[in-house]
Design an enzyme around this catalytic site. Structure first.
Site, PDB file in Angstrom:
ATOM      1  N   LYS A  59       0.829  -1.203   0.000  1.00 55.47           N
ATOM      2  CA  LYS A  59       0.000   0.000   0.000  1.00 55.47           C
ATOM      3  C   LYS A  59       0.866   1.258   0.000  1.00 55.47           C
ATOM      4  O   LYS A  59       1.946   1.276   0.559  1.00 55.47           O
ATOM      5  CB  LYS A  59      -0.931  -0.021   1.198  1.00 55.47           C
ATOM      6  CG  LYS A  59      -1.806  -1.284   1.179  1.00 55.47           C
ATOM      7  CD  LYS A  59      -3.039  -1.167   1.969  1.00 55.47           C
ATOM      8  CE  LYS A  59      -3.950  -2.354   1.960  1.00 55.47           C
ATOM      9  NZ  LYS A  59      -3.543  -3.610   1.488  1.00 55.47           N
ATOM     10  N   GLY A  60       0.389   2.299  -0.631  1.00 59.14           N
ATOM     11  CA  GLY A  60       1.083   3.575  -0.654  1.00 59.14           C
ATOM     12  C   GLY A  60       1.946   3.787  -1.882  1.00 59.14           C
ATOM     13  O   GLY A  60       2.484   4.876  -2.064  1.00 59.14           O
ATOM     14  N   CYS A  61       2.080   2.783  -2.728  1.00 60.13           N
ATOM     15  CA  CYS A  61       2.861   2.935  -3.961  1.00 60.13           C
ATOM     16  C   CYS A  61       1.970   3.450  -5.074  1.00 60.13           C
ATOM     17  O   CYS A  61       0.787   3.121  -5.143  1.00 60.13           O
ATOM     18  CB  CYS A  61       3.455   1.592  -4.394  1.00 60.13           C
ATOM     19  SG  CYS A  61       4.736   0.991  -3.297  1.00 60.13           S
ATOM     20  N   GLN A  62       2.538   4.260  -5.941  1.00 62.57           N
ATOM     21  CA  GLN A  62       1.775   4.738  -7.088  1.00 62.57           C
ATOM     22  C   GLN A  62       1.544   3.625  -8.092  1.00 62.57           C
ATOM     23  O   GLN A  62       0.547   3.633  -8.796  1.00 62.57           O
ATOM     24  CB  GLN A  62       2.491   5.906  -7.750  1.00 62.57           C
ATOM     25  CG  GLN A  62       2.455   7.157  -6.907  1.00 62.57           C
ATOM     26  CD  GLN A  62       3.092   8.335  -7.604  1.00 62.57           C
ATOM     27  OE1 GLN A  62       3.955   8.177  -8.447  1.00 62.57           O
ATOM     28  NE2 GLN A  62       2.659   9.521  -7.234  1.00 62.57           N
ATOM     29  N   SER A  63       2.461   2.691  -8.170  1.00 70.50           N
ATOM     30  CA  SER A  63       2.274   1.539  -9.046  1.00 70.50           C
ATOM     31  C   SER A  63       1.760   0.369  -8.204  1.00 70.50           C
ATOM     32  O   SER A  63       1.772   0.419  -6.979  1.00 70.50           O
ATOM     33  CB  SER A  63       3.587   1.165  -9.731  1.00 70.50           C
ATOM     34  OG  SER A  63       4.584   0.911  -8.769  1.00 70.50           O
TER      35      SER A  63
END
Length: 108
Positions: A49-53
């Site tokens: 969680k928290g990644c743009q990808s």
């Protein structure tokens, strides 16, 4: 091979004098060589969680030898390469050895 030896090998593969474009290419190549992650493991529990990808990482503990079996994937080439590096370092290692590892080498 110990985690420290794997780190030393990575530092050899990515020398400081290598320019950023060459480093990116090497990281992407590592991602392309990453074994395919089983679709069944691409679950909400394994997503970072928290990644743009989209990034998935799965860790299973082998109860016999106490070593982790890791798999991962990403829809972004550079991130997939970084996942491949983490798996290269920590697959088939014990959780306690992984926790003792200083990740400062990534700054290099």
């Amino acid at each position: 091979m110990s985690i420290e030896n794997k780190i030393q090998q990575l530092l050899t593969d990515f020398p400081l004098e290598l320019d950023w474009e060459a480093k990116y290419k090497k990281i992407i190549e590592k991602g392309k060589k990453l074994p395919v992650m089983e679709v069944a493991l691409k679950t909400e529990d394994n997503i970072i969680k928290g990644c743009q990808s989209q990034v998935w990482l799965s860790a299973k503990l082998d109860q016999v030898n106490g070593k982790m079996q890791l798999s991962g994937d990403s829809d972004a080439l550079i991130v997939k390469g970084l996942v491949a590096i983490l798996i290269e370092l920590f697959n088939n290692e014990s959780p306690s050895e992984v926790l003792k590892t200083d990740l400062v080498f990534f700054e290099k």
